[in-house]
Design a protein around this motif. Structure first.
Motif, PDB file in Angstrom:
ATOM      1  N   LYS A  32       0.844  -1.199   0.000  1.00 37.16           N
ATOM      2  CA  LYS A  32       0.000   0.000   0.000  1.00 37.16           C
ATOM      3  C   LYS A  32       0.879   1.247   0.000  1.00 37.16           C
ATOM      4  N   VAL A  33       0.600   2.148  -0.919  1.00 38.06           N
ATOM      5  CA  VAL A  33       1.358   3.394  -1.022  1.00 38.06           C
ATOM      6  C   VAL A  33       0.548   4.497  -0.352  1.00 38.06           C
ATOM      7  N   PRO A  34       1.047   5.098   0.723  1.00 38.98           N
ATOM      8  CA  PRO A  34       0.279   6.138   1.419  1.00 38.98           C
ATOM      9  C   PRO A  34       0.106   7.377   0.548  1.00 38.98           C
ATOM     10  N   PRO A  35      -0.979   8.107   0.714  1.00 37.32           N
ATOM     11  CA  PRO A  35      -1.261   9.270  -0.150  1.00 37.32           C
ATOM     12  C   PRO A  35      -0.246  10.400  -0.018  1.00 37.32           C
ATOM     13  N   ASP A  36       0.490  10.455   1.088  1.00 37.86           N
ATOM     14  CA  ASP A  36       1.487  11.514   1.240  1.00 37.86           C
ATOM     15  C   ASP A  36       2.866  11.096   0.723  1.00 37.86           C
ATOM     16  N   PHE A  37       2.944   9.891   0.158  1.00 40.62           N
ATOM     17  CA  PHE A  37       4.207   9.409  -0.425  1.00 40.62           C
ATOM     18  C   PHE A  37       4.538  10.226  -1.670  1.00 40.62           C
ATOM     19  N   GLN A  38       5.839  10.481  -1.906  1.00 44.86           N
ATOM     20  CA  GLN A  38       6.260  11.232  -3.097  1.00 44.86           C
ATOM     21  C   GLN A  38       7.308  10.457  -3.877  1.00 44.86           C
ATOM     22  N   LEU A  39       7.061  10.271  -5.151  1.00 44.04           N
ATOM     23  CA  LEU A  39       8.003   9.644  -6.080  1.00 44.04           C
ATOM     24  C   LEU A  39       8.711  10.766  -6.841  1.00 44.04           C
ATOM     25  N   VAL A  40      10.037  10.725  -6.898  1.00 42.28           N
ATOM     26  CA  VAL A  40      10.800  11.755  -7.598  1.00 42.28           C
ATOM     27  C   VAL A  40      11.276  11.193  -8.935  1.00 42.28           C
ATOM     28  N   VAL A  41      10.867  11.858 -10.008  1.00 41.98           N
ATOM     29  CA  VAL A  41      11.077  11.343 -11.365  1.00 41.98           C
ATOM     30  C   VAL A  41      11.852  12.355 -12.205  1.00 41.98           C
ATOM     31  N   ALA A  42      12.921  11.903 -12.834  1.00 43.72           N
ATOM     32  CA  ALA A  42      13.686  12.754 -13.743  1.00 43.72           C
ATOM     33  C   ALA A  42      12.984  12.817 -15.090  1.00 43.72           C
ATOM     34  N   ALA A  84      18.994  11.441  -5.239  1.00 40.17           N
ATOM     35  CA  ALA A  84      17.944  12.438  -5.441  1.00 40.17           C
ATOM     36  C   ALA A  84      16.762  11.928  -6.252  1.00 40.17           C
ATOM     37  N   LEU A  85      16.867  10.731  -6.865  1.00 43.83           N
ATOM     38  CA  LEU A  85      15.833  10.269  -7.785  1.00 43.83           C
ATOM     39  C   LEU A  85      15.381   8.845  -7.461  1.00 43.83           C
ATOM     40  N   ASP A  86      14.126   8.576  -7.800  1.00 47.79           N
ATOM     41  CA  ASP A  86      13.595   7.216  -7.774  1.00 47.79           C
ATOM     42  C   ASP A  86      13.569   6.607  -9.171  1.00 47.79           C
ATOM     43  N   LEU A  87      13.304   7.443 -10.169  1.00 46.59           N
ATOM     44  CA  LEU A  87      12.965   6.957 -11.502  1.00 46.59           C
ATOM     45  C   LEU A  87      13.344   8.014 -12.521  1.00 46.59           C
ATOM     46  N   ALA A  88      13.628   7.592 -13.767  1.00 46.34           N
ATOM     47  CA  ALA A  88      13.975   8.559 -14.811  1.00 46.34           C
ATOM     48  C   ALA A  88      13.601   8.019 -16.178  1.00 46.34           C
ATOM     49  N   ILE A  89      13.342   8.932 -17.103  1.00 46.56           N
ATOM     50  CA  ILE A  89      13.139   8.561 -18.502  1.00 46.56           C
ATOM     51  C   ILE A  89      14.414   8.893 -19.267  1.00 46.56           C
ATOM     52  N   VAL A  90      14.888   7.914 -20.056  1.00 47.71           N
ATOM     53  CA  VAL A  90      16.131   8.069 -20.796  1.00 47.71           C
ATOM     54  C   VAL A  90      16.021   7.336 -22.126  1.00 47.71           C
ATOM     55  N   GLY A  91      17.096   7.453 -22.922  1.00 48.35           N
ATOM     56  CA  GLY A  91      17.188   6.696 -24.155  1.00 48.35           C
ATOM     57  C   GLY A  91      17.857   5.357 -23.911  1.00 48.35           C
ATOM     58  N   ASP A  92      18.423   4.777 -24.978  1.00 49.76           N
ATOM     59  CA  ASP A  92      18.949   3.417 -24.863  1.00 49.76           C
ATOM     60  C   ASP A  92      20.370   3.322 -24.314  1.00 49.76           C
ATOM     61  N   ALA A  93      21.146   4.411 -24.360  1.00 53.88           N
ATOM     62  CA  ALA A  93      22.539   4.344 -23.906  1.00 53.88           C
ATOM     63  C   ALA A  93      22.724   4.550 -22.398  1.00 53.88           C
ATOM     64  N   PRO A  94      21.952   5.415 -21.725  1.00 54.03           N
ATOM     65  CA  PRO A  94      22.191   5.617 -20.293  1.00 54.03           C
ATOM     66  C   PRO A  94      22.174   4.361 -19.430  1.00 54.03           C
ATOM     67  N   PRO A  95      21.334   3.351 -19.715  1.00 48.14           N
ATOM     68  CA  PRO A  95      21.457   2.127 -18.912  1.00 48.14           C
ATOM     69  C   PRO A  95      22.811   1.443 -19.079  1.00 48.14           C
ATOM     70  N   VAL A  96      23.420   1.570 -20.251  1.00 48.61           N
ATOM     71  CA  VAL A  96      24.751   1.020 -20.475  1.00 48.61           C
ATOM     72  C   VAL A  96      25.761   1.800 -19.645  1.00 48.61           C
ATOM     73  N   GLN A  97      25.633   3.111 -19.650  1.00 52.92           N
ATOM     74  CA  GLN A  97      26.512   3.963 -18.853  1.00 52.92           C
ATOM     75  C   GLN A  97      26.423   3.596 -17.372  1.00 52.92           C
ATOM     76  N   ALA A  98      25.198   3.398 -16.887  1.00 53.60           N
ATOM     77  CA  ALA A  98      25.013   3.022 -15.484  1.00 53.60           C
ATOM     78  C   ALA A  98      25.616   1.647 -15.204  1.00 53.60           C
ATOM     79  N   HIS A  99      25.432   0.729 -16.127  1.00 56.19           N
ATOM     80  CA  HIS A  99      25.973  -0.624 -16.004  1.00 56.19           C
ATOM     81  C   HIS A  99      27.496  -0.585 -15.895  1.00 56.19           C
ATOM     82  N   VAL A 100      28.135   0.157 -16.783  1.00 59.80           N
ATOM     83  CA  VAL A 100      29.597   0.279 -16.787  1.00 59.80           C
ATOM     84  C   VAL A 100      30.094   0.928 -15.500  1.00 59.80           C
TER      85      VAL A 100
END
Length: 338
Positions: A32-42, A84-100
């Motif tokens: 259960k996600v409480p109503p005062d919960f905040q998700l931070v999204v890039a 500072a973040l929970d989630l982000a929208i990116v293209g196909d290369a940033p997951p590779v950058q994070a992996h490396v």
């Protein structure tokens, strides 16, 4: 290996290895996600924020969302590192950058379109008319962003290598000025910067490579990827799953309601004339939300392309960049009513 990936590789020392995605338990996202919960999204260029607001999907979320605007994967990765973040929208290369980097950010959502990832903007007076004309030219380049594999795929398609051109490292926000002033001959741009360049500098001779000349180049693929810390928390994981579902519905709304979306995003948010906004929207193509397992081969191709160019130290396994608990979340949401 290029400087940014050399640095990222050194950061892997002592870092936790990316757990095999296939070993993760199937998720049930029932916390259960409480109503005062905040998700931070890039966000990037406010596209998520406006889509969620205009479509009404944000009001359907049972928690709060804070959107933070960024330009490109490297800046987003640093924000993740800072917690500072929970989630982000990116293209196909940033997951590779994070992996490396040894700071994995598992992919939890995917959106594929039938439009190219970028259009190529040309400097005024350019004689480039086909991909083969790139030999000896200066190309705007940004490692760790989707520009990287797109340019490498372009060179491969043209039968060229990095030695045949000059890749000019720039921040994405500087691409427009670089191509306008002739610092580079050609720059890959997404929308709305591409159309803004052509309209704002038309009198100066701004031009673009014909779309037909880009036939066979990669189609646009966007990911949502998330903090591992957030994905270890049942409440945050449930919130992220809900966000992925409503993201699919928000995108579908933008395509089903073009006039409202053009007004809300391209005109009000991005300050484009309505006719230019309509042209941009039409160029974006149709979106689909594949299962995560279905895009692993595409992601492996991206990794192999970057590795073959000598820009990452070793070949990576694409399947390690996904959290397969989310395999069907976006795909199922796109086919149903929430």
């Amino acid at each position: 290996m290029t400087p940014i990936f050399r640095l990222l590789a050194t950061l892997t020392l002592g870092a936790a290895a990316l757990p095999a995605a296939s070993a993760r338990a199937a998720g049930d996202f029932d916390a259960k996600v409480p109503p005062d919960f905040q998700l931070v999204v890039a966000d990037q260029r406010q596209q998520l924020q406006v889509a969620f607001a205009a479509s009404g999907e944000q009001k359907k979320l049972p928690f709060k969302v804070k959107f933070a605007d960024f330009r490109g994967g490297p800046a987003i990765l640093e924000a993740f590192r800072g917690g500072a973040l929970d989630l982000a929208i990116v293209g196909d290369a940033p997951p590779v950058q994070a992996h490396v980097s040894g700071y994995p950010l598992p992919i939890v959502g995917a959106k594929l379109t039938d439009a190219p990832t970028y259009r190529y903007a040309l400097k005024p007076g350019s004689d480039i008319r086909k991909l083969g004309d790139l030999r000896g030219k200066k190309i705007a380049y940004a490692e760790g962003t989707a520009v990287q594999p797109f340019v490498l795929a372009t060179l491969q398609k043209a039968g060229l290598t990095k030695k045949d051109v000059t890749l000019v490292p720039l921040r994405i926000v500087d691409f427009t000025d670089a191509v306008r002033t002739g610092e580079v001959d050609i720059a890959p741009m997404n929308e709305p910067p591409f159309s803004r360049y052509l309209t704002s500098f038309k009198k100066d001779g701004a031009q673009a490579l014909d779309l037909g000349a880009q036939e066979g180049l990669p189609r646009n693929l966007n990911y949502l990827y998330a903090s591992q810390t957030s994905l270890r928390d049942p409440v945050r994981t449930a919130a992220i799953a809900a966000f992925v579902r409503h993201w699919a519905k928000a995108v579908q709304w933008t395509e089903a309601n073009p006039e409202a979306w053009i007004k809300a995003y391209y005109v009000k948010s991005q300050n484009l004339p309505a006719d230019v906004g309509a042209t941009v929207h039409a160029s974006q193509g149709k979106s689909s939300f594949p299962a995560l397992s279905a895009v692993v081969p595409r992601q492996q191709h991206i990794i192999d392309l970057i590795h073959a160019a000598g820009e990452i130290p070793k070949r990576l396994e694409a399947k390690e960049e996904f959290d397969f608990r989310f395999d069907q979340i976006g795909a199922q949401a796109a086919k149903s009513d929430l």
